[in-house]
Design a protein around this motif. Structure first.
Motif, short mmCIF file in Angstrom:
data_model
loop_
_atom_site.label_atom_id
_atom_site.label_comp_id
_atom_site.label_asym_id
_atom_site.label_seq_id
_atom_site.Cartn_x
_atom_site.Cartn_y
_atom_site.Cartn_z
N ARG A 86 0.73 -1.54 -0.26
CA ARG A 86 0.26 0.04 0.03
C ARG A 86 1.15 1.52 0.60
O ARG A 86 0.17 2.33 -0.41
CB ARG A 86 -1.13 0.06 0.69
CG ARG A 86 -2.21 1.15 0.93
CD ARG A 86 -3.02 0.40 2.27
NE ARG A 86 -3.93 -0.71 2.32
CZ ARG A 86 -3.71 -1.85 2.82
NH1 ARG A 86 -3.29 -1.65 4.26
NH2 ARG A 86 -4.50 -2.84 2.60
N TYR A 87 1.84 1.77 0.43
CA TYR A 87 2.90 2.32 0.48
C TYR A 87 3.59 2.28 -0.50
O TYR A 87 4.75 3.61 -0.26
CB TYR A 87 3.72 2.73 2.64
CG TYR A 87 2.79 2.85 3.46
CD1 TYR A 87 2.38 4.00 4.33
CD2 TYR A 87 2.03 1.84 3.99
CE1 TYR A 87 1.52 4.54 4.73
CE2 TYR A 87 1.41 2.43 5.72
CZ TYR A 87 1.16 3.87 5.61
OH TYR A 87 0.43 3.92 6.65
N LEU A 88 4.06 1.19 -1.22
CA LEU A 88 4.44 2.15 -2.73
C LEU A 88 3.59 2.33 -2.82
O LEU A 88 3.82 2.55 -4.66
CB LEU A 88 5.19 0.35 -2.68
CG LEU A 88 6.85 0.16 -2.12
CD1 LEU A 88 6.66 -1.61 -2.45
CD2 LEU A 88 7.15 0.59 -2.66
N GLY A 89 2.15 2.14 -3.51
CA GLY A 89 1.11 3.50 -3.94
C GLY A 89 0.60 2.37 -4.87
O GLY A 89 -0.35 3.00 -5.97
N PHE A 90 0.45 1.06 -4.50
CA PHE A 90 -0.23 0.02 -5.49
C PHE A 90 -1.76 -0.03 -4.27
O PHE A 90 -2.03 -0.03 -2.79
CB PHE A 90 -0.13 -1.13 -4.78
CG PHE A 90 1.68 -1.36 -5.56
CD1 PHE A 90 1.65 -0.96 -6.89
CD2 PHE A 90 2.79 -2.23 -5.20
CE1 PHE A 90 2.64 -0.93 -7.73
CE2 PHE A 90 3.71 -1.91 -5.80
CZ PHE A 90 3.81 -1.34 -7.27
N ASP A 91 -2.87 -0.02 -5.02
CA ASP A 91 -4.30 0.11 -4.91
C ASP A 91 -4.35 -1.62 -4.21
O ASP A 91 -5.24 -3.00 -5.56
CB ASP A 91 -5.13 0.11 -5.75
CG ASP A 91 -5.48 1.59 -5.87
OD1 ASP A 91 -5.47 2.30 -4.58
OD2 ASP A 91 -5.41 2.55 -6.81
N ILE A 105 5.96 10.66 -1.79
CA ILE A 105 6.26 9.87 -0.44
C ILE A 105 6.29 8.26 -0.37
O ILE A 105 4.99 7.72 -0.42
CB ILE A 105 5.27 10.74 0.72
CG1 ILE A 105 5.18 11.91 0.11
CG2 ILE A 105 5.13 10.18 1.58
CD1 ILE A 105 4.66 13.37 2.03
N GLY A 106 7.33 8.61 -0.08
CA GLY A 106 7.50 7.05 0.71
C GLY A 106 8.54 6.89 2.04
O GLY A 106 8.66 7.48 2.88
N ARG A 107 7.78 5.70 2.59
CA ARG A 107 7.54 5.14 4.10
C ARG A 107 7.96 4.35 4.13
O ARG A 107 8.36 2.90 4.09
CB ARG A 107 5.98 5.90 4.39
CG ARG A 107 6.16 5.02 5.53
CD ARG A 107 6.11 6.04 6.30
NE ARG A 107 6.29 5.60 7.90
CZ ARG A 107 5.44 5.30 8.97
NH1 ARG A 107 4.08 6.34 8.49
NH2 ARG A 107 5.23 5.39 10.40
N LEU A 146 13.69 -0.19 -1.83
CA LEU A 146 12.53 -0.76 -2.25
C LEU A 146 12.20 0.90 -1.97
O LEU A 146 11.37 1.40 -3.17
CB LEU A 146 11.42 -1.19 -1.31
CG LEU A 146 11.52 -2.36 -1.14
CD1 LEU A 146 10.41 -2.92 0.71
CD2 LEU A 146 11.51 -3.14 -2.05
N LEU A 147 12.40 1.78 -0.91
CA LEU A 147 11.85 3.41 -1.15
C LEU A 147 12.61 3.60 -2.38
O LEU A 147 12.31 4.85 -2.94
CB LEU A 147 12.54 3.97 0.21
CG LEU A 147 10.64 4.46 0.80
CD1 LEU A 147 10.83 2.79 1.56
CD2 LEU A 147 11.83 5.57 1.85
N LEU A 187 10.37 12.26 -1.78
CA LEU A 187 10.42 12.65 -0.19
C LEU A 187 9.70 11.27 0.29
O LEU A 187 9.55 10.11 -0.12
CB LEU A 187 9.34 12.84 0.35
CG LEU A 187 9.37 13.69 1.95
CD1 LEU A 187 10.73 14.15 2.42
CD2 LEU A 187 8.31 14.36 2.51
N LEU A 188 11.40 10.74 1.28
CA LEU A 188 11.52 9.68 1.95
C LEU A 188 11.12 9.66 3.13
O LEU A 188 12.08 10.85 3.65
CB LEU A 188 12.78 8.72 1.64
CG LEU A 188 12.93 8.29 0.26
CD1 LEU A 188 13.67 9.05 -1.21
CD2 LEU A 188 14.36 6.83 0.68
#
Ligand SMILES: Nc1ncnc2c1ncn2[C@@H]1O[C@H](COP(=O)(O)OP(=O)(O)OP(=O)(O)O)[C@@H](O)[C@H]1O
Ligand SMILES: [Mg+2]
Lengths: 380, 248
Positions: free
Chosen positions: A242-247, B81-83, B158-159, B166-167
């Motif tokens: 999810r935090y890589l942008g995938f739905d 934004i990457g987390r 990965l990021l 922004l990371l």
């Protein structure tokens, strides 16, 4: 030295070659039986896709199998000689006549309140299309609700389990339209492009084997795409994905629906081969049995789960020829399941894969390390 | 220089307790900002608010000119934004290479990804990232079997692969040995300039190593902001830290 992936593809090729050559050595009776087992193999593929690749353990896969089966069976029921000889302009299923109100018109349009639903099924292509579309639509709908709400794991299993039992009850209850508990029997043969698919003819076997081969190749290609890779990533860690942008729900719904489509096709082919559809397809025990096949064969492997389904059924068929084993069979399969879960958590396919790794690395160790690493780089 | 991230009066309260209380920040293009603060100061919660994990009750977040306040997580990720999480999370059953491939897919949709292999540019970048994170030899290793440090580096990788504007890095050296911490500092320093980074850290040796500008949080608020020297000599920071575990 062959790489791991080459071996993997070779296994697919060998299996497909084997099922396509089976008619050369098998007589009609066994051919029909094996065709049924290949249909189960298709279910194994469907389970491996949703359980192994998407991490969704569906304890109600029988729902999609059953829906596919009923859609096909409705068309074939109307094509049966009995339905055609009721003396009306449209074919009418015999069970509708038995239970018809006195004075009801003998016609598909209005013999009872629900019979009009059958009208479009006079065209077998409509039945075939619905056999895929209905499972896909149902899967998309439920999937959308579940996965949007981030329901996962055992909750999905329970929802699907409840759903298949619910639909089974509805099918049994809707007796005038579905023939309830008795299911749909006395079916005609499916005729496509002028070819009649008699269940005991070789051509029918080839249709089933061809469908399985196609499903295996197509599904394997699908999981090799980027979308398939992302699906596996979602299985491992939804949040990260999810935090890589995938739905995340889109992926889950898509592959859930593909799995349902395969199960729907399996249901249709089963009706063609076995010539009946029954609410027992939506029994809980059948859905669980499928999962056991896949677990034994290896849920992480499409081919493994497929072979697991076919293999267990061949052994079962063999065992039931011996009177003493008929009773013991359920205990035996239960035992196999427990042993596999305990000692081969990735199933027979996982075991084969580990064995291949061991052999490959032993072969590799005998060669100069430089040459080996160069080749591995090419292979990867 | 232009602001990549603008946080304006951001607040959230959990059942009346203000975990983040009116925080404002401006992060410039290419900046590496360190976020300091005692346990429970609200650093992770601030990152949760920026990345969409927690919905704020007040205030705005802008990424460049886009107001991303309280968007869904994937939408914020796609906005750039990457987390990285405090507890490292990677795709444990996939190999290191495949992990990075997932992050390099670029397009978010299912249908757009019904194709084989990565775009050529992403494939080249993948090898660079393997090199940057020191995981070249582990490319075919299943991520679940990596050491703790390697897992952290993979998540960083990965990021970088995702290539966001922004990371957000939450304690990237947590649980690392001194040698691993140094290597992590190298990785993060190499991002400086080409990437904009906010990093939460407790390890002062590490902070001294990488920090340019530091923001200190205390009880959900920004206590001080400045370079290392001015932070260390700030009496309010000293007082706040004396109350907890002291700056060291
Ligand atoms: N979802 C939540 N519900 C209730 N309280 C929360 C929630 N999330 C965080 N908190 C509280 O908010 C405060 C700030 O927590 P946060 O995790 O942001 O601190 P931190 O600065 O990251 O600390 P650490 O250095 O220990 O990671 C803590 O007191 C925590 O208990
Ligand atoms: Mg924290």
């Amino acid at each position: 030295m062959p790489g791991k992936r080459t071996l993997d593809y070779a296994a697919y090729a060998a299996f497909i070659g084997l099922i396509l050559c089976a008619p050369l050595v098998l007589e009609e009776f066994w051919l029909n039986r094996i065709a049924k087992f290949l249909v189960y193999g298709l279910l194994g593929v469907a389970i491996a896709l949703s359980w192994g690749y998407a991490g969704i353990l569906n304890l109600g896969q029988g729902l999609f199998f059953g829906l596919g089966a009923y859609m096909m069976a409705m068309s074939l029921k109307l094509a049966s000689p009995t339905s055609l000889q009721q003396g009306s302009a449209t074919p009418v299923p015999d069970f509708m006549l038995w239970n018809a109100e006195p004075g009801a018109k003998t016609d598909l349009c209005c013999i009872n309140h629900g019979s009009f639903l059958w009208t479009p099924f006079q065209n077998p292509w409509f039945g075939i299309a619905m056999g895929v579309l209905v499972p896909v639509l149902v899967a998309t709908l439920i999937g959308w609700v579940m996965f949007r709400k981030r329901i996962s794991g055992v909750f999905v299993s329970i929802i699907m389990l409840a759903l298949v039992l619910l639909v089974r009850l509805v099918v049994i209850d809707a007796q005038p339209v579905t023939n309830g508990f008795n299911g749909l029997t006395d079916l005609g043969n499916l005729v496509v492009f002028g070819v009649e698919l008699d269940p005991y003819e070789v051509v029918t076997y080839y249709v089933v084997a061809g469908a399985l081969a196609l499903a295996l190749i197509a599904t394997r290609m699908l999981v090799e795409t980027r979308a398939g890779l992302i699906l596996q990533a979602i299985r491992d860690d939804q949040n990260r994905a999810r935090y890589l942008g995938f739905d995340v729900p889109l992926y889950q719904v898509f592959f859930f629906a593909v799995s349902a489509a395969i199960a729907g096709v399996a249901g249709m082919l089963y009706v063609v081969v076995a010539q009946f559809a029954s609410p027992t397809f939506m029994d809980l025990s059948f859905s669980i049995t499928m999962v056991v096949w896949a677990a034994v064969g290896g849920r992480a492997s499409l081919l493994g789960a497929c072979i697991g389904a076919i293999g267990i059924n061949i052994i079962e068929a063999r065992a039931s020829e011996t009177q003493a084993l008929v009773q013991a069979w359920r205990a035996v399969i239960g035992l196999i399941f427990v042993l596999v879960v305990l000692y081969l958590p990735r199933g027979v396919a996982g075991f084969a894969s580990d064995a291949a790794d061991a052999v490959l690395s032993r072969l590799g160790r005998k060669r100069p390390p430089a040459a080996q690493s160069a080749e591995e780089r090419v292979a990867s | 220089m232009s602001a990549v991230l603008t946080v304006d009066g951001l607040s959230v309260s959990f059942a009346g307790f203000k975990a983040v209380d009116g925080v404002s920040l401006i992060i410039e293009e290419g900046e590496l900002r360190v976020l300091l603060g005692a346990n429970g100061a609200g650093k992770t919660t601030l990152m949760d608010l920026i990345s969409g994990k927690t919905k704020s009750t007040q205030g705005r977040v802008h990424l460049r000119d886009t107001d991303i306040t309280n968007w869904e997580e994937p939408a914020i990720a796609r906005a750039g934004i990457g987390r990285k999480f405090q507890i490292p999370s990677v795709f444990r059953e996939l190999t290191v290479r495949r992990n990075l491939e997932v992050a390099g897919c670029g397009k978010p949709g299912v249908l757009a990804n019904l194709r084989f292999g990565l775009p050529r540019a992403a494939r080249r970048r993948l090898d660079e990232v393997l090199h940057l994170t020191g995981l070249s030899d582990e490319a075919q290793t299943v991520a679940g079997t990596l050491s703790h440090g390697q897992t952290q580096w993979l998540e960083l990788g990965l990021l970088v692969m995702q290539d966001p504007k922004l990371l957000l890095l939450d304690e990237p050296t947590a649980g690392m040995t001194a040698a691993e911490t140094l290597r992590t500092a190298d990785i993060i320093k190499s991002l400086r300039g080409s990437h904009t980074v906010i990093v939460v850290e407790h390890d002062m040796a590490f902070v001294r190593e990488i920090a340019q500008r530091i923001t200190v949080m205390h009880l959900g608020q920004v206590l001080a902001e400045g370079d290392m020297a001015s932070i260390e000599s700030d009496p309010r920071v000293r007082a706040a830290y004396l109350g907890s575990k002291g700056i060291h």
